[in-house]
Scaffold this motif. Structure first.
Motif, PDB file in Angstrom:
ATOM      1  N   LEU A 110       0.829  -1.208   0.000  1.00  0.00           N
ATOM      2  CA  LEU A 110       0.000   0.000   0.000  1.00  0.00           C
ATOM      3  C   LEU A 110       0.860   1.254   0.000  1.00  0.00           C
ATOM      4  O   LEU A 110       0.568   2.222  -0.700  1.00  0.00           O
ATOM      5  N   LEU A 111       1.947   1.240   0.759  1.00  0.00           N
ATOM      6  CA  LEU A 111       2.845   2.384   0.799  1.00  0.00           C
ATOM      7  C   LEU A 111       3.475   2.629  -0.571  1.00  0.00           C
ATOM      8  O   LEU A 111       3.527   3.760  -1.057  1.00  0.00           O
ATOM      9  N   ILE A 112       3.917   1.565  -1.217  1.00  0.00           N
ATOM     10  CA  ILE A 112       4.527   1.682  -2.546  1.00  0.00           C
ATOM     11  C   ILE A 112       3.505   2.215  -3.546  1.00  0.00           C
ATOM     12  O   ILE A 112       3.808   3.105  -4.345  1.00  0.00           O
ATOM     13  N   MET A 113       2.279   1.729  -3.496  1.00  0.00           N
ATOM     14  CA  MET A 113       1.238   2.207  -4.413  1.00  0.00           C
ATOM     15  C   MET A 113       0.945   3.692  -4.157  1.00  0.00           C
ATOM     16  O   MET A 113       0.823   4.475  -5.093  1.00  0.00           O
ATOM     17  N   PHE A 114       0.865   4.074  -2.888  1.00  0.00           N
ATOM     18  CA  PHE A 114       0.600   5.465  -2.542  1.00  0.00           C
ATOM     19  C   PHE A 114       1.697   6.379  -3.084  1.00  0.00           C
ATOM     20  O   PHE A 114       1.429   7.425  -3.676  1.00  0.00           O
ATOM     21  N   LEU A 115       2.942   5.988  -2.886  1.00  0.00           N
ATOM     22  CA  LEU A 115       4.064   6.793  -3.366  1.00  0.00           C
ATOM     23  C   LEU A 115       4.059   6.900  -4.889  1.00  0.00           C
ATOM     24  O   LEU A 115       4.330   7.963  -5.447  1.00  0.00           O
ATOM     25  N   ALA A 116       3.731   5.819  -5.558  1.00  0.00           N
ATOM     26  CA  ALA A 116       3.697   5.842  -7.027  1.00  0.00           C
ATOM     27  C   ALA A 116       2.601   6.782  -7.529  1.00  0.00           C
ATOM     28  O   ALA A 116       2.822   7.597  -8.421  1.00  0.00           O
ATOM     29  N   VAL A 117       1.414   6.695  -6.948  1.00  0.00           N
ATOM     30  CA  VAL A 117       0.303   7.553  -7.362  1.00  0.00           C
ATOM     31  C   VAL A 117       0.621   9.011  -7.035  1.00  0.00           C
ATOM     32  O   VAL A 117       0.378   9.913  -7.836  1.00  0.00           O
ATOM     33  N   SER A 118       1.200   9.274  -5.859  1.00  0.00           N
ATOM     34  CA  SER A 118       1.565  10.639  -5.473  1.00  0.00           C
ATOM     35  C   SER A 118       2.583  11.213  -6.443  1.00  0.00           C
ATOM     36  O   SER A 118       2.496  12.373  -6.839  1.00  0.00           O
ATOM     37  N   GLY A 119       3.539  10.410  -6.822  1.00  0.00           N
ATOM     38  CA  GLY A 119       4.558  10.855  -7.778  1.00  0.00           C
ATOM     39  C   GLY A 119       3.960  11.206  -9.119  1.00  0.00           C
ATOM     40  O   GLY A 119       4.308  12.213  -9.729  1.00  0.00           O
ATOM     41  N   LEU A 120       3.018  10.395  -9.598  1.00  0.00           N
ATOM     42  CA  LEU A 120       2.361  10.684 -10.881  1.00  0.00           C
ATOM     43  C   LEU A 120       1.537  11.961 -10.795  1.00  0.00           C
ATOM     44  O   LEU A 120       1.541  12.783 -11.711  1.00  0.00           O
ATOM     45  N   ALA A 121       0.823  12.145  -9.690  1.00  0.00           N
ATOM     46  CA  ALA A 121       0.004  13.351  -9.527  1.00  0.00           C
ATOM     47  C   ALA A 121       0.885  14.587  -9.483  1.00  0.00           C
ATOM     48  O   ALA A 121       0.584  15.610 -10.104  1.00  0.00           O
ATOM     49  N   ALA A 122       1.993  14.515  -8.764  1.00  0.00           N
ATOM     50  CA  ALA A 122       2.903  15.656  -8.685  1.00  0.00           C
ATOM     51  C   ALA A 122       3.491  15.970 -10.048  1.00  0.00           C
ATOM     52  O   ALA A 122       3.616  17.127 -10.436  1.00  0.00           O
ATOM     53  N   GLN A 123       3.837  14.934 -10.814  1.00  0.00           N
ATOM     54  CA  GLN A 123       4.400  15.144 -12.146  1.00  0.00           C
ATOM     55  C   GLN A 123       3.365  15.787 -13.070  1.00  0.00           C
ATOM     56  O   GLN A 123       3.680  16.667 -13.850  1.00  0.00           O
ATOM     57  N   THR A 124       2.105  15.363 -12.974  1.00  0.00           N
ATOM     58  CA  THR A 124       1.040  15.934 -13.792  1.00  0.00           C
ATOM     59  C   THR A 124       0.838  17.405 -13.450  1.00  0.00           C
ATOM     60  O   THR A 124       0.724  18.242 -14.331  1.00  0.00           O
ATOM     61  N   GLN A 125       0.802  17.739 -12.145  1.00  0.00           N
ATOM     62  CA  GLN A 125       0.650  19.129 -11.737  1.00  0.00           C
ATOM     63  C   GLN A 125       1.827  19.950 -12.213  1.00  0.00           C
ATOM     64  O   GLN A 125       1.673  21.066 -12.690  1.00  0.00           O
ATOM     65  N   LYS A 126       3.030  19.413 -12.098  1.00  0.00           N
ATOM     66  CA  LYS A 126       4.227  20.126 -12.532  1.00  0.00           C
ATOM     67  C   LYS A 126       4.155  20.396 -14.030  1.00  0.00           C
ATOM     68  O   LYS A 126       4.457  21.485 -14.492  1.00  0.00           O
ATOM     69  N   SER A 127       3.715  19.417 -14.809  1.00  0.00           N
ATOM     70  CA  SER A 127       3.609  19.589 -16.260  1.00  0.00           C
ATOM     71  C   SER A 127       2.588  20.658 -16.606  1.00  0.00           C
ATOM     72  O   SER A 127       2.828  21.496 -17.459  1.00  0.00           O
ATOM     73  N   ALA A 128       1.443  20.661 -15.944  1.00  0.00           N
ATOM     74  CA  ALA A 128       0.410  21.656 -16.226  1.00  0.00           C
ATOM     75  C   ALA A 128       0.915  23.043 -15.858  1.00  0.00           C
ATOM     76  O   ALA A 128       0.729  23.999 -16.602  1.00  0.00           O
ATOM     77  N   GLY A 129       1.567  23.174 -14.710  1.00  0.00           N
ATOM     78  CA  GLY A 129       2.125  24.457 -14.307  1.00  0.00           C
ATOM     79  C   GLY A 129       3.218  24.907 -15.248  1.00  0.00           C
ATOM     80  O   GLY A 129       3.327  26.077 -15.586  1.00  0.00           O
ATOM     81  N   SER A 130       4.042  23.978 -15.701  1.00  0.00           N
ATOM     82  CA  SER A 130       5.125  24.310 -16.620  1.00  0.00           C
ATOM     83  C   SER A 130       4.574  24.796 -17.948  1.00  0.00           C
ATOM     84  O   SER A 130       5.134  25.699 -18.559  1.00  0.00           O
ATOM     85  N   GLN A 131       3.471  24.191 -18.418  1.00  0.00           N
ATOM     86  CA  GLN A 131       2.878  24.624 -19.676  1.00  0.00           C
ATOM     87  C   GLN A 131       2.406  26.063 -19.571  1.00  0.00           C
ATOM     88  O   GLN A 131       2.644  26.871 -20.461  1.00  0.00           O
ATOM     89  N   THR A 132       1.741  26.404 -18.464  1.00  0.00           N
ATOM     90  CA  THR A 132       1.268  27.769 -18.281  1.00  0.00           C
ATOM     91  C   THR A 132       2.447  28.726 -18.207  1.00  0.00           C
ATOM     92  O   THR A 132       2.452  29.766 -18.852  1.00  0.00           O
ATOM     93  N   THR A 133       3.460  28.361 -17.424  1.00  0.00           N
ATOM     94  CA  THR A 133       4.634  29.203 -17.287  1.00  0.00           C
ATOM     95  C   THR A 133       5.348  29.352 -18.616  1.00  0.00           C
ATOM     96  O   THR A 133       5.731  30.454 -18.990  1.00  0.00           O
ATOM     97  N   SER A 134       5.512  28.264 -19.349  1.00  0.00           N
ATOM     98  CA  SER A 134       6.224  28.361 -20.625  1.00  0.00           C
ATOM     99  C   SER A 134       5.414  29.156 -21.643  1.00  0.00           C
ATOM    100  O   SER A 134       5.989  29.895 -22.445  1.00  0.00           O
ATOM    101  N   SER A 135       4.093  29.059 -21.620  1.00  0.00           N
ATOM    102  CA  SER A 135       3.261  29.868 -22.521  1.00  0.00           C
ATOM    103  C   SER A 135       3.396  31.344 -22.181  1.00  0.00           C
ATOM    104  O   SER A 135       3.512  32.185 -23.075  1.00  0.00           O
ATOM    105  N   LEU A 136       3.399  31.670 -20.902  1.00  0.00           N
ATOM    106  CA  LEU A 136       3.579  33.053 -20.487  1.00  0.00           C
ATOM    107  C   LEU A 136       4.971  33.530 -20.878  1.00  0.00           C
ATOM    108  O   LEU A 136       5.129  34.651 -21.369  1.00  0.00           O
ATOM    109  N   ALA A 137       5.967  32.682 -20.687  1.00  0.00           N
ATOM    110  CA  ALA A 137       7.335  33.055 -21.075  1.00  0.00           C
ATOM    111  C   ALA A 137       7.406  33.350 -22.569  1.00  0.00           C
ATOM    112  O   ALA A 137       8.045  34.324 -22.989  1.00  0.00           O
ATOM    113  N   ARG A 138       6.722  32.544 -23.380  1.00  0.00           N
ATOM    114  CA  ARG A 138       6.699  32.785 -24.833  1.00  0.00           C
ATOM    115  C   ARG A 138       5.981  34.098 -25.152  1.00  0.00           C
ATOM    116  O   ARG A 138       6.404  34.853 -26.026  1.00  0.00           O
ATOM    117  N   ALA A 139       4.900  34.393 -24.434  1.00  0.00           N
ATOM    118  CA  ALA A 139       4.171  35.647 -24.648  1.00  0.00           C
ATOM    119  C   ALA A 139       5.064  36.845 -24.299  1.00  0.00           C
ATOM    120  O   ALA A 139       5.090  37.843 -25.024  1.00  0.00           O
TER     121      ALA A 139
END
Length: 163
Positions: free
Chosen positions: A16-45
């Motif tokens: 259960l601990l391993i599954m929790f860590l894996a899911v948490s890691g994926l969620a954090a990576q998804t949030q980071k990607s979404a935030g990076s897209q917004t930041t990179s779009s603003l940087a391009r603007a």
């Protein structure tokens, strides 16, 4: 005599601990990607404004009330504008590139709102100029909402996802 070592079986708690860590890691990576897209779009603007924008100035009284020129001097900027009602502007300081200003001017209402943000998109200050009188303030929740819409309008205009 040395006994061979075998891996210990993983217990239910560890699974259960391993599954929790894996899911948490994926969620954090998804949030980071979404935030990076917004930041990179603003940087391009911002980069597009710096390369394609016209040379302009932020007037001394506006730059002073926004807190980016305490000596009450005009601030040179690169500027892009959208004409209409209201008139909209996107400006990047050529002196302090971390100072980015979005403004909306309604001639009908005799009101202009200036949003001072960082290059990362953080709203730092708001200035409302109503019938020629400036009212600087720390951003309110309503300011944050209006700013987010204006920032997104410029990102969509200057750095579209599907050009």
């Amino acid at each position: 005599m040395v006994s061979p070592s075998f891996p210990r079986p993983i217990g239910t708690g560890n699974v259960l601990l391993i599954m929790f860590l894996a899911v948490s890691g994926l969620a954090a990576q998804t949030q980071k990607s979404a935030g990076s897209q917004t930041t990179s779009s603003l940087a391009r603007a911002i980069e597009r404004t710096e390369t394609e924008g016209r040379n302009a100035i932020l007037p001394p009284h506006v730059s002073d009330l926004l807190g980016i020129s305490p000596d009450k001097k005009e601030v040179p900027v690169k500027q892009l504008m959208l004409m209409g009602e209201p008139i909209r502007g996107f400006e990047v300081s050529t002196v302090k590139p971390n100072d980015v200003v979005i403004w909306v001017e309604s001639r009908a209402q005799q009101q202009t709102t200036y949003y001072l943000m960082s290059r990362r998109g953080t709203l730092r200050r708001v200035l409302a100029v109503i019938e020629g009188t400036g009212h600087p303030r720390q951003p309110t929740k309503d300011d944050q909402t209006a700013f987010a819409k204006e920032k997104q309008r410029w990102v969509d205009q200057l750095a579209p996802k599907n050009p």
